[in-house]
Design a protein around this motif. Structure first.
Motif, mmCIF file in Angstrom:
data_model
loop_
_atom_site.group_PDB
_atom_site.id
_atom_site.type_symbol
_atom_site.label_atom_id
_atom_site.label_comp_id
_atom_site.label_asym_id
_atom_site.label_seq_id
_atom_site.Cartn_x
_atom_site.Cartn_y
_atom_site.Cartn_z
ATOM 1 N N VAL A 71 0.909 -1.106 -0.409
ATOM 2 C CA VAL A 71 -0.424 -0.102 -0.147
ATOM 3 C C VAL A 71 0.348 1.321 0.370
ATOM 4 N N THR A 72 0.722 1.910 -1.086
ATOM 5 C CA THR A 72 2.000 3.460 -1.014
ATOM 6 C C THR A 72 0.979 4.454 -0.164
ATOM 7 N N TRP A 73 2.660 5.105 0.526
ATOM 8 C CA TRP A 73 2.400 6.236 1.404
ATOM 9 C C TRP A 73 0.943 6.492 1.719
ATOM 10 N N SER A 74 0.227 7.029 0.625
ATOM 11 C CA SER A 74 -0.933 8.209 0.293
ATOM 12 C C SER A 74 -2.003 7.492 0.239
ATOM 13 N N ARG A 75 -2.004 6.131 -0.057
ATOM 14 C CA ARG A 75 -3.757 5.234 0.319
ATOM 15 C C ARG A 75 -4.074 4.331 1.815
ATOM 16 N N THR A 76 -2.672 5.535 2.991
ATOM 17 C CA THR A 76 -3.082 4.720 4.069
ATOM 18 C C THR A 76 -4.670 5.211 4.715
#
Length: 425
Positions: A71-76
């Motif tokens: 999971v990318t940082w921006s989608r946490t």
């Protein structure tokens, strides 16, 4: 004080996790009943005795982006909401009753965020570990220059779910004063500071007597030759957040200086904490060892991720436990080492200063001064008998302030008061 046993709904990302030991104690010692909802569970051999005997464990799935392997940082934020919603779905399907109290560990995932939708009446306790600051604490200062832009954005947004949890918690709760001071000022006053307790020996005096007598010791199935000094490091994973890089440098210096030392290292190889953006998901220790090989591999014991019993054995055998971590919540292994009478040498950080009084129940050293840290370590190893009072005082500090026997009765009292006040209301 006699109390009516409560029915508690526990929610945490993993079981037993941080709340499992607490739930187990309340079931066995106070007659509570509970349901523990979690996303993942450790192997059954690591479950507490009350699981299935008054404490029912239920796992739940999550949907959406949280199912992705990475999971990318921006989608946490989306990941957290999917996790919270997954818990609510299973609550609705299983419908545990009755519920007198909801206790959730947010862990930046909003464990009990939607629990009041299912059970709006019971008071909700929120256990909060860590509030991330954009440019301070953990590895922020060291990694700021080379960190990806997405990571910087993540640090500024990752607290969103915790803030939602804080808004709806009847009793926000954190283990130490240092952890409380990280949160925005408007949330600090109502936040309850109470450690949840660590495991300590059933007979502390026997452990201290054994240290004084220096019996023949074994360590993870290996016999230690008479006169061997043991230096220990323990963490869930061997990462920079807990200072494994600093330990590795110090351990090699100690091994060069003394031929009678064994370094016992407990911890998994793969970095799990996303705060270490440069090494997350990687075997950091392997890379470190390739750059700076062990001075003596025969005296450098990598024990991997150990059972609680083996970790306790390592700490009981340790002459010097080193905890050189960054500013981050105090490691449980540090408190467990103190509780077993270890002499602890820790980095001089605000969270460590809250639990260690240097020269009384432990030692602190400037992590930026490796020569000073080495000098203190060698002084302990040169004269373990002379430093034994530090370990004895450390054991007393943990017994009185951080042991489960000291902490859990206080927690039970507070839970009972909170549930009773809601009933009166």
């Amino acid at each position: 004080m006699d109390q009516e046993p409560l029915h508690v709904l526990w929610i945490e990302p993993s079981f037993p996790g941080r709340l499992g030991a607490m739930a187990d104690w309340l079931v066995r010692r106070r007659g509570y009943r509970g349901w523990f909802f979690c996303h993942t569970a450790e192997p059954r051999e690591d479950w507490p005795a009350s699981a299935g005997q008054g404490l029912e464990v239920q796992t739940f799935g999550v949907g959406g982006v949280a199912r992705e392997a990475s999971v990318t940082w921006s989608r946490t934020l989306e990941r957290s909401l999917c996790y919270s919603y997954g818990c609510w779905e299973v609550l609705e399907s299983r419908r545990p009753r009755p519920v007198d109290l909801i206790v959730g560990r947010s862990a930046m995932l909003g464990s009990s965020l939607f629990a009041p939708v299912y059970a709006p009446s019971p008071p909700r306790v929120g256990f909060f570990d860590y509030y991330v600051h954009a440019r301070a604490n953990d590895l922020a200062d060291e990694d700021a220059a080379g960190a990806p832009a997405a990571y910087s954005r993540w640090r500024r947004s990752v607290n969103a779910i915790d803030l939602l949890d804080l808004e709806s918690a009847d009793l926000p709760w954190t283990p130490t004063r240092w952890q409380r001071h990280l949160y925005p000022r408007e949330y600090r006053d109502p936040m309850w500071v109470q450690h949840d307790g660590v495991a300590t020996p059933r007979d502390p005096s026997a452990v201290l007597d054994a240290r004084a007598g220096q019996p023949r010791r074994t360590l993870a199935g290996r016999t230690l030759p008479e006169g061997t000094r043991v230096v220990s490091f323990a963490a869930r994973t061997l990462d920079r957040l807990r200072g494994f890089d600093r330990f590795w440098t110090l351990a090699n210096a100690i091994l060069r200086a003394r031929r009678d030392v064994v370094c016992a290292i407990v911890g998994g190889p793969v970095v799990e904490r996303g705060l270490d953006v440069h090494h997350h998901g990687k075997d950091y220790a392997a890379g470190l060892r390739a750059e700076a090989p062990a001075v003596d591999p025969e005296r450098t014991w990598f024990l991997g991720r150990c059972s609680r019993a083996t970790t306790a054995e390592v700490l009981s055998a340790s002459d010097l436990h080193i905890a050189p971590g960054r500013p981050y919540p105090v490691a449980r292994s540090l408190l467990e080492a103190m509780g077993r009478g270890c002499v602890v040498l820790a980095s001089d950080t605000a969270p460590h200063r809250e639990v260690i009084t240097p020269g009384r129940d432990g030692l602190l050293a400037d992590p930026g001064d490796p020569d000073s840290m080495l000098a203190q370590a060698l002084a302990v190893l040169d004269d373990p008998d002379g430093h034994r009072p530090l370990g004895e005082a450390a054991a007393e500090t943990v017994r009185s302030r951080y042991s489960r026997e000291a902490c859990l009765p206080r927690i039970a009292e507070r839970f009972a008061e909170l549930a009773a006040s809601r009933r009166r209301g």
